[in-house]
Design an enzyme around this catalytic site. Sequence first.
Site, PDB file in Angstrom:
ATOM      1  N   HIS A 207       0.808  -1.222   0.000  1.00 38.96           N
ATOM      2  CA  HIS A 207       0.000   0.000   0.000  1.00 38.96           C
ATOM      3  C   HIS A 207       0.843   1.275   0.000  1.00 38.96           C
ATOM      4  CE1 HIS A 207       1.109  -0.277   4.217  1.00 38.96           C
ATOM      5  NE2 HIS A 207       0.780   0.989   4.350  1.00 38.96           N
TER       6      HIS A 207
HETATM    7  N1  UDP Z   1      -3.658  -5.352   8.897  1.00 39.00           N
HETATM    8  C1  UDP Z   1      -4.964  -5.808   9.087  1.00 39.00           C
HETATM    9  N2  UDP Z   1      -5.713  -6.092   7.981  1.00 39.00           N
HETATM   10  C2  UDP Z   1      -5.235  -5.962   6.703  1.00 39.00           C
HETATM   11  C3  UDP Z   1      -3.895  -5.531   6.531  1.00 39.00           C
HETATM   12  C4  UDP Z   1      -3.146  -5.211   7.645  1.00 39.00           C
HETATM   13  O1  UDP Z   1      -5.422  -5.954  10.215  1.00 39.00           O
HETATM   14  O2  UDP Z   1      -5.976  -6.234   5.743  1.00 39.00           O
HETATM   15  C5  UDP Z   1      -2.865  -4.987  10.083  1.00 39.00           C
HETATM   16  C6  UDP Z   1      -1.538  -5.698  10.202  1.00 39.00           C
HETATM   17  O3  UDP Z   1      -1.684  -6.875  10.947  1.00 39.00           O
HETATM   18  C7  UDP Z   1      -0.673  -4.683  10.923  1.00 39.00           C
HETATM   19  C8  UDP Z   1      -1.235  -3.359  10.481  1.00 39.00           C
HETATM   20  O4  UDP Z   1      -2.522  -3.613   9.949  1.00 39.00           O
HETATM   21  O5  UDP Z   1      -0.834  -4.769  12.326  1.00 39.00           O
HETATM   22  C9  UDP Z   1      -0.332  -2.787   9.434  1.00 39.00           C
HETATM   23  O6  UDP Z   1      -0.934  -1.709   8.838  1.00 39.00           O
HETATM   24  P1  UDP Z   1      -0.456  -1.148   7.438  1.00 39.00           P
HETATM   25  O7  UDP Z   1       0.245  -2.199   6.671  1.00 39.00           O
HETATM   26  O8  UDP Z   1      -1.655  -0.481   6.830  1.00 39.00           O
HETATM   27  O9  UDP Z   1       0.502   0.060   7.837  1.00 39.00           O
HETATM   28  P2  UDP Z   1       2.062   0.154   8.189  1.00 39.00           P
HETATM   29  O10 UDP Z   1       2.344  -0.788   9.293  1.00 39.00           O
HETATM   30  O11 UDP Z   1       2.836  -0.127   6.954  1.00 39.00           O
HETATM   31  O12 UDP Z   1       2.202   1.577   8.616  1.00 39.00           O
END
Ligand code: UDP
Length: 367
Positions: A207
């Site tokens: 994403h």
């Molecule tokens: N996550 C979730 N459902 C999804 C995708 C991710 O619950 O469909 C959770 C994942 O387990 C993690 C968090 O969202 O704890 C990560 O979020 P994301 O990848 O959007 O953001 P980043 O961590 O890269 O900032």
Amino acid sequence: MPRNSLDIRIIMGTRPEIIKFAPIIRELKNQNIYFDVIFTDQHFDYNLSKKFFEELELDNPKYHLNIGKGTQGEQTGKAIIGIDKILIKEPSNLVLVQGDTNSSLAGALAAVKLHNKIGHIEAGLRSYDYRMPEEYNRRIIDHISDLLFAPTEKSTKILENENVWGKIFCTGNPIIDACNQHFNYAEKKSEILSNIPFENYILVTTHRAENVDNPSVLNNLVGTFLEVPIPIVFPAHPRTINRLKQFSLYKKLINSKKILILPPIGYFDLLKLMYHCAFIITDSGGIQEEATAPIMRKFTFVIRKTTDRPESCELGFSKVVGTDKDVILTNIKEFLRNPPKLSNKSPYGDGKASQKIISIIIKELDI
Ligand code: UDP
């Protein structure tokens, strides 16, 4: 005036912040510490926000700012205006922000201008990739925070070397607490596997703007997903779905029998999918961390040029493979020929980060 005892404002606006703040909120409740949540609605889609409050049994935030979509400046600006009004009306003795989102930056900027103390959870991460808006956000937040909760020794060192003015504490990352707290329930309650038509699968998420907003990078990633030797389960962020459609790549994916695209899934479903997958391909920060939890222990291919989670790579939990199709496929083949043994220890802490953070806050604020 803030209330006489500890009186905290938690600022958040996105899915990973809700997940990482959940154990902190539970600990605040355990310790009977007063707090209000200000949710900016940077993530406004039900599947990325409200669903997580419901699943994780968190109260509806006291304040919603409805900032929604917009440019980096618009989102940050709208959130500062909203948070400023609340902090003027209800001063606190600590504003807590987490990570590197526009909401966290806005929270820290609104707080510093009103001389409210700032606590930054997940301080000291650096990717040194200046295409990422998050890299600027986290640097600014670190340099105006009073209490910096660094997840690892490495992030602690980074902050020391940058001579931040606040006090640094190495605490671990509450994502491991969240993973531990919800894993058993997820294993029991999530029924997601009954909807997965594959015995063995790779969990994929992407994403980040530098991947999905760039048509040639996204095209390359789609080409990779079509050629990997194991089927894929891909819970896709709304931004990613929009870009796949915009760049005419969506049909290619849904027409493949080896790829299952899902809407963004809840946390319990995500934990269950992660536990049962063969390995992970992702550009997510939180997923790189969760995959190292002793309860989880999954290998991750990081589809980015750099990572702000180098500890996971150094311990052998992940490898940064960039976004070139041939490089990613070669690495996957090598992994399948020779799967590495993963450590029993997470570099992101022992699952007690939230307790450590709250005890430090109590001690440092001494109210
Ligand atoms: N996550 C979730 N459902 C999804 C995708 C991710 O619950 O469909 C959770 C994942 O387990 C993690 C968090 O969202 O704890 C990560 O979020 P994301 O990848 O959007 O953001 P980043 O961590 O890269 O900032």
